[in-house]
Design an enzyme around this catalytic site. Structure first.
Site, PDB file in Angstrom:
ATOM      1  CG  ASP A 193      -1.873   1.087   1.319  1.00  0.00           C
ATOM      2  OD1 ASP A 193      -3.077   0.820   1.234  1.00  0.00           O
ATOM      3  OD2 ASP A 193      -1.435   2.257   1.480  1.00  0.00           O
ATOM      4  CB  ILE A 194       1.037   4.223  -2.210  1.00  0.00           C
ATOM      5  CG1 ILE A 194       1.196   3.343  -3.465  1.00  0.00           C
ATOM      6  CG2 ILE A 194       1.895   5.476  -2.311  1.00  0.00           C
ATOM      7  CD1 ILE A 194       0.763   3.997  -4.755  1.00  0.00           C
ATOM      8  CD  GLU A 236      -3.723   3.670  -1.054  1.00  0.00           C
ATOM      9  OE1 GLU A 236      -4.529   2.809  -0.642  1.00  0.00           O
ATOM     10  OE2 GLU A 236      -2.757   4.085  -0.384  1.00  0.00           O
TER      11      GLU A 236
HETATM   12  P1  GH3 Z   1      -1.760   5.374   4.363  1.00  0.00           P
HETATM   13  O1  GH3 Z   1      -0.321   5.730   4.363  1.00  0.00           O
HETATM   14  O2  GH3 Z   1      -2.297   5.062   5.697  1.00  0.00           O
HETATM   15  O3  GH3 Z   1      -2.042   4.293   3.380  1.00  0.00           O
HETATM   16  O4  GH3 Z   1      -2.537   6.659   3.851  1.00  0.00           O
HETATM   17  P2  GH3 Z   1      -3.077   6.978   2.410  1.00  0.00           P
HETATM   18  O5  GH3 Z   1      -3.225   8.434   2.259  1.00  0.00           O
HETATM   19  O6  GH3 Z   1      -2.231   6.295   1.384  1.00  0.00           O
HETATM   20  O7  GH3 Z   1      -4.451   6.178   2.418  1.00  0.00           O
HETATM   21  P3  GH3 Z   1      -5.912   6.636   2.232  1.00  0.00           P
HETATM   22  O8  GH3 Z   1      -6.725   5.380   2.211  1.00  0.00           O
HETATM   23  O9  GH3 Z   1      -6.274   7.670   3.259  1.00  0.00           O
HETATM   24  O10 GH3 Z   1      -5.963   7.289   0.792  1.00  0.00           O
HETATM   25  C1  GH3 Z   1      -5.916   6.563  -0.371  1.00  0.00           C
HETATM   26  C2  GH3 Z   1      -6.099   7.539  -1.510  1.00  0.00           C
HETATM   27  O11 GH3 Z   1      -5.886   6.918  -2.767  1.00  0.00           O
HETATM   28  C3  GH3 Z   1      -7.502   8.114  -1.554  1.00  0.00           C
HETATM   29  C4  GH3 Z   1      -7.857   8.122  -3.023  1.00  0.00           C
HETATM   30  O12 GH3 Z   1      -8.249   9.379  -3.485  1.00  0.00           O
HETATM   31  C5  GH3 Z   1      -6.575   7.704  -3.708  1.00  0.00           C
HETATM   32  N1  GH3 Z   1      -6.824   6.939  -4.904  1.00  0.00           N
HETATM   33  C6  GH3 Z   1      -7.465   5.758  -5.017  1.00  0.00           C
HETATM   34  N2  GH3 Z   1      -7.483   5.370  -6.314  1.00  0.00           N
HETATM   35  C7  GH3 Z   1      -6.852   6.348  -7.029  1.00  0.00           C
HETATM   36  C8  GH3 Z   1      -6.559   6.524  -8.425  1.00  0.00           C
HETATM   37  O13 GH3 Z   1      -6.885   5.705  -9.289  1.00  0.00           O
HETATM   38  N3  GH3 Z   1      -5.868   7.633  -8.799  1.00  0.00           N
HETATM   39  C9  GH3 Z   1      -5.473   8.572  -7.874  1.00  0.00           C
HETATM   40  N4  GH3 Z   1      -4.789   9.621  -8.291  1.00  0.00           N
HETATM   41  N5  GH3 Z   1      -5.774   8.440  -6.567  1.00  0.00           N
HETATM   42  C10 GH3 Z   1      -6.423   7.342  -6.151  1.00  0.00           C
HETATM   43 MG    MG Z   2      -2.055   4.201   1.392  1.00  0.00          MG
HETATM   44 MG    MG Z   3      -5.072   1.932   1.162  1.00  0.00          MG
END
Ligand code: GH3
Ligand code: MG
Ligand code: MG
Length: 317
Positions: A193-194, A236
């Site tokens: 996970d990013i 992500e």
């Molecule tokens: P953590 O280190 O705890 O993983 O925090 P985080 O910010 O990585 O995790 P969080 O679940 O709060 O946020 C994930 C984000 O990923 C939210 C969403 O907008 C973004 N995301 C999901 N799919 C995509 C995509 O296809 N493209 C982009 N640019 N963003 C995406």
């Molecule tokens: Mg994340």
């Molecule tokens: Mg996540």
């Protein structure tokens, strides 16, 4: 004007039966050979030409009349296809029997064709042949387009549009296949996970976020072997399914390090990215489902996040 004479009733019946009967039978058998349709059309056309030659050489009018018996299967094939078309040939045989062997049918015969009229028929056959080729061509094109759109639909159903990786559905199919094969004795799952991806999106924009996703998606592929499967599990999050002798911990650490050491350049900006990983290593496949393994890997990922991110946590089951 040259006119073909009427034969005596006995001769007409005999010739009609021989010529029409054999043509009907040949057509019926041809339809059953499952030959390529275009070759069948060609057979019917050649048959028609043979009948015309027979007529011009012998002057026996059935040689000409039987042309219609060749026309019908061509049309039947064109409009109904091979299977139903062959039923039409059978129908022809029945019509022929009614026409030649019933008094009613025989009373209908009266031959009076001019040569110029007859000479139009070769052209009619060529026209039918060309028309059938055209119809088959259109049919092939439509079918090809249908297959292509079906393949595209299947691809989109199983793959993620952004990264080109398997999505959850495609990956689940791979997992099911792996589990169907009972020979598996060990399996490992790596979930990654990013870190702070939301902040990356907020700071650099969504397009930059997409580029980061694409870039991260290419990392595991560069260190995995052919027995590993990889997918975009969610937004992500990515998942690797390992069914090989490589050490999953070494693999996970390699992926983590590669992401950390290779910042992403987007629009002249350098984006530093890290990932957290959870690894579940299964040594005993008995009494464990893939869902259990994923839950364990997810727990490890959660621990990596809790302990400061950018790290690998593992469990052996
Ligand atoms: P953590 O280190 O705890 O993983 O925090 P985080 O910010 O990585 O995790 P969080 O679940 O709060 O946020 C994930 C984000 O990923 C939210 C969403 O907008 C973004 N995301 C999901 N799919 C995509 C995509 O296809 N493209 C982009 N640019 N963003 C995406
Ligand atoms: Mg994340
Ligand atoms: Mg996540």
């Amino acid at each position: 004007m040259s006119v073909v004479n009427v034969f005596t009733k006995e001769y007409t019946l005999m010739y009609s039966t021989i010529v029409f009967g054999s043509v009907c039978l040949i057509n019926f058998l041809l339809m059953f050979t499952k030959m390529n349709k275009n070759i069948l059309y060609l057979c019917f056309t050649l048959e028609a030409f043979a009948l015309l030659c027979f007529y011009f050489i012998t002057g026996i009018p059935e040689g000409f009349s039987a042309l219609w018996v060749c026309l019908i299967p061509s049309f039947a094939l064109l409009f109904f296809g091979g299977k139903k078309g062959s039923l039409f040939c059978l129908g022809e045989l029945i019509v022929m029997i009614v026409l030649f062997w019933t008094p009613w049918g025989q009373s209908l015969f009266h031959y009076q064709y001019t040569k110029s009229f007859l000479l139009r028929f070769p052209f009619l056959y060529v026209a039918i042949y060309l028309l059938s080729l055209f119809v088959e061509f259109i049919r092939d094109q439509t079918q090809r387009q249908l297959i292509q759109s079906e393949e595209k639909y299947h691809y989109l159903y199983r793959h993620d549009a952004l990264t080109g990786l398997y999505n959850r559905y495609g990956f689940n199919e791979t997992i099911e296949k792996a589990f169907e094969n009972n020979k598996i004795d060990k399996i490992s799952v790596i979930i990654m996970d990013i870190d702070n991806f939301k902040s990356i999106n907020d700071k650099y924009g969504h397009l930059a976020g997409d580029e980061v996703l694409k870039s991260i998606a290419s990392v595991p592929t560069s260190v995995m072997c052919e027995h590993c499967n990889f997918c975009r599990w969610g937004g992500e999050e990515f998942m690797v399914l390992m069914q090989c002798d490589h050490d999953p911990l070494v693999m996970a650490e390699k992926i983590r390090k590669k992401v950390e050491d290779n910042p992403i350049i987007y629009d002249k900006q350098t984006i530093n990215v890290t990932i957290s990983l959870g690894v579940a290593i299964v040594t005993d496949m008995k009494n464990i489902s893939i869902n259990d393994i994923i839950i364990k890997a997810d727990d490890c990922l959660y621990k990596s996040k809790m302990n400061g991110k950018n790290r690998v946590t593992s469990v052996t089951i």
